[in-house]
Design a protein around this motif. Structure first.
Motif, PDB file in Angstrom:
ATOM      1  N   SER A 263       0.349  -0.776  -0.059  1.00 15.12           N
ATOM      2  CA  SER A 263      -0.073  -0.547   0.127  1.00 15.12           C
ATOM      3  C   SER A 263       1.252   1.434  -0.323  1.00 15.12           C
ATOM      4  N   VAL A 264       0.078   2.276  -0.281  1.00 19.13           N
ATOM      5  CA  VAL A 264       1.039   4.252  -0.363  1.00 19.13           C
ATOM      6  C   VAL A 264       0.894   4.029   0.789  1.00 19.13           C
ATOM      7  N   ASP A 265       1.615   4.822   1.484  1.00 19.75           N
ATOM      8  CA  ASP A 265       1.834   6.185   2.757  1.00 19.75           C
ATOM      9  C   ASP A 265       0.943   6.884   2.510  1.00 19.75           C
ATOM     10  N   ARG A 266       0.025   7.135   3.216  1.00 20.51           N
ATOM     11  CA  ARG A 266      -0.579   9.165   3.140  1.00 20.51           C
ATOM     12  C   ARG A 266       0.675  10.098   3.138  1.00 20.51           C
ATOM     13  N   PRO A 267       0.309  11.349   2.440  1.00 16.51           N
ATOM     14  CA  PRO A 267       1.656  12.316   2.494  1.00 16.51           C
ATOM     15  C   PRO A 267       2.117  12.619   3.423  1.00 16.51           C
ATOM     16  N   ASN A 268       1.489  12.650   4.763  1.00 18.93           N
ATOM     17  CA  ASN A 268       2.051  13.907   5.745  1.00 18.93           C
ATOM     18  C   ASN A 268       2.328  11.818   6.322  1.00 18.93           C
ATOM     19  N   TYR A 269       2.115  10.688   6.377  1.00 25.67           N
ATOM     20  CA  TYR A 269       2.883   9.678   6.679  1.00 25.67           C
ATOM     21  C   TYR A 269       4.275   9.165   6.178  1.00 25.67           C
ATOM     22  N   ALA A 270       4.380   9.615   4.724  1.00 21.18           N
ATOM     23  CA  ALA A 270       5.363   9.827   3.689  1.00 21.18           C
ATOM     24  C   ALA A 270       6.615  10.581   4.450  1.00 21.18           C
ATOM     25  N   GLU A 271       5.848  11.990   4.409  1.00 22.70           N
ATOM     26  CA  GLU A 271       6.607  12.819   5.052  1.00 22.70           C
ATOM     27  C   GLU A 271       7.585  12.421   6.500  1.00 22.70           C
ATOM     28  N   GLY A 272       6.562  11.960   7.575  1.00 25.22           N
ATOM     29  CA  GLY A 272       7.203  11.969   8.395  1.00 25.22           C
ATOM     30  C   GLY A 272       8.051  10.594   8.154  1.00 25.22           C
ATOM     31  N   LYS A 273       8.221   9.424   8.295  1.00 24.27           N
ATOM     32  CA  LYS A 273       8.948   8.431   7.616  1.00 24.27           C
ATOM     33  C   LYS A 273      10.590   9.071   7.138  1.00 24.27           C
ATOM     34  N   LYS A 274       9.777   9.492   5.868  1.00 24.60           N
ATOM     35  CA  LYS A 274      11.890  10.568   5.571  1.00 24.60           C
ATOM     36  C   LYS A 274      11.952  11.374   6.111  1.00 24.60           C
ATOM     37  N   ASN A 275      10.837  12.132   6.445  1.00 20.45           N
ATOM     38  CA  ASN A 275      12.134  13.226   7.663  1.00 20.45           C
ATOM     39  C   ASN A 275      12.637  12.638   9.295  1.00 20.45           C
ATOM     40  N   GLY A 276      12.140  11.128   9.578  1.00 19.34           N
ATOM     41  CA  GLY A 276      12.442  10.423  10.957  1.00 19.34           C
ATOM     42  C   GLY A 276      11.816  10.965  11.749  1.00 19.34           C
ATOM     43  N   TYR A 277      10.711  11.195  11.281  1.00 17.66           N
ATOM     44  CA  TYR A 277      10.529  11.476  13.093  1.00 17.66           C
ATOM     45  C   TYR A 277       8.334  10.454  13.674  1.00 17.66           C
ATOM     46  N   LEU A 278       9.214   9.174  12.230  1.00 18.11           N
ATOM     47  CA  LEU A 278       8.195   8.285  12.695  1.00 18.11           C
ATOM     48  C   LEU A 278       8.649   7.199  12.095  1.00 18.11           C
ATOM     49  N   GLU A 279       8.063   6.123  12.950  1.00 22.03           N
ATOM     50  CA  GLU A 279       8.809   4.411  13.522  1.00 22.03           C
ATOM     51  C   GLU A 279       8.275   3.614  12.035  1.00 22.03           C
ATOM     52  N   HIS A 280       8.770   2.910  11.161  1.00 20.18           N
ATOM     53  CA  HIS A 280       8.422   1.873  10.718  1.00 20.18           C
ATOM     54  C   HIS A 280       7.367   1.131  10.748  1.00 20.18           C
ATOM     55  N   GLU A 281       6.098   1.822   9.894  1.00 18.17           N
ATOM     56  CA  GLU A 281       4.941   0.558  10.233  1.00 18.17           C
ATOM     57  C   GLU A 281       5.040  -0.611  11.022  1.00 18.17           C
ATOM     58  N   LEU A 282       5.123  -1.348  10.692  1.00 21.15           N
ATOM     59  CA  LEU A 282       5.520  -2.990  11.808  1.00 21.15           C
ATOM     60  C   LEU A 282       5.662  -2.023  13.421  1.00 21.15           C
ATOM     61  N   LEU A 283       6.517  -1.431  13.113  1.00 17.88           N
ATOM     62  CA  LEU A 283       7.110  -1.113  14.337  1.00 17.88           C
ATOM     63  C   LEU A 283       5.692  -0.554  16.004  1.00 17.88           C
ATOM     64  N   ALA A 284       4.829   0.602  14.844  1.00 14.36           N
ATOM     65  CA  ALA A 284       3.932   1.328  15.228  1.00 14.36           C
ATOM     66  C   ALA A 284       2.713   0.292  15.362  1.00 14.36           C
ATOM     67  N   ASN A 285       2.745  -0.692  14.273  1.00 20.92           N
ATOM     68  CA  ASN A 285       1.571  -1.463  15.064  1.00 20.92           C
ATOM     69  C   ASN A 285       1.943  -2.249  15.943  1.00 20.92           C
ATOM     70  N   VAL A 286       3.058  -2.251  16.180  1.00 23.74           N
ATOM     71  CA  VAL A 286       2.926  -3.476  17.675  1.00 23.74           C
ATOM     72  C   VAL A 286       2.813  -2.120  19.045  1.00 23.74           C
ATOM     73  N   ARG A 287       3.345  -1.018  18.729  1.00 21.98           N
ATOM     74  CA  ARG A 287       3.030  -0.212  19.811  1.00 21.98           C
ATOM     75  C   ARG A 287       1.723  -0.037  19.916  1.00 21.98           C
ATOM     76  N   ALA A 288       0.323   0.252  19.443  1.00 24.01           N
ATOM     77  CA  ALA A 288      -0.609   0.234  18.546  1.00 24.01           C
ATOM     78  C   ALA A 288      -1.783  -0.518  18.766  1.00 24.01           C
ATOM     79  N   ASN A 289      -0.924  -2.005  18.694  1.00 29.08           N
ATOM     80  CA  ASN A 289      -1.686  -3.157  19.073  1.00 29.08           C
ATOM     81  C   ASN A 289      -1.285  -3.152  20.897  1.00 29.08           C
ATOM     82  N   VAL A 290      -0.159  -3.347  21.717  1.00 28.89           N
ATOM     83  CA  VAL A 290       0.191  -3.649  22.904  1.00 28.89           C
ATOM     84  C   VAL A 290      -0.758  -2.286  23.616  1.00 28.89           C
ATOM     85  N   SER A 291      -0.692  -1.036  23.299  1.00 29.82           N
ATOM     86  CA  SER A 291      -2.101  -0.108  23.715  1.00 29.82           C
ATOM     87  C   SER A 291      -3.405   0.112  23.839  1.00 29.82           C
TER      88      SER A 291
END
Length: 161
Positions: free
Chosen positions: A27-55
């Protein structure tokens, strides 16, 4: 309040995060998520999913309500978009580097719950900061134009009893 998860609970959350990530494979990232990943302030989708699921699991455990397991391919998102993360009305947000919980207009009518993973090595401890009704904070004082929404400071959330 701190919720501790067992190794088995973390395992299930992690396995479901992997399945969710694979369901969205290609799937293609939404523009704001893609920009966040590119700028290094958002983590990889897999880790974000683990974090969300655990929470989300921690909040479900704390409130003794059902977890609505967010596993579905992107094409089903329009049908599931209004389904809350936990129970019938809890929208769970987890923070890593900020001290405020983001929300958007789509969260109105739900109860916003703020969390943070305390144990970055094993994801076994979740601080549940508390909750709020987002409508109370949808004011100019809390507006964040960068995200096109608002941010509630974790210090303003009501604690679960």
């Amino acid at each position: 309040m701190i919720v501790r998860l067992s190794k088995d609970e973390v395992r299930v959350c992690t396995q479901l995060a992997t399945e969710r990530w694979l369901a969205k494979y290609g799937s293609v990232d939404r523009p704001n998520y893609a920009e966040g990943k590119k700028n290094g302030y958002l983590e990889h989708e897999l880790l974000a999913n683990v974090r969300a699921n655990v929470s989300e699991w921690a909040v479900a455990s704390l409130t003794d309500t059902a977890w609505n397991v967010p596993w579905y391919p992107n094409e089903l998102h329009p049908r599931r978009a209004k389904l809350p993360d936990v129970g019938t009305n809890f929208e769970v947000r987890t923070v890593r580097t900020r001290d405020s919980i983001p929300f958007w207009s789509k969260d109105n009518g739900k109860i916003l719950v703020g969390t943070k993973i305390l144990d970055e090595d094993y994801y076994s401890q979740v601080e549940v900061y508390g909750y709020c009704n987002p409508e109370e904070y949808a004011t100019a004082q809390y507006r964040d134009e960068v995200i096109g929404g608002w941010r509630v400071p974790v210090t303003e959330l009501k604690e679960f009893k």
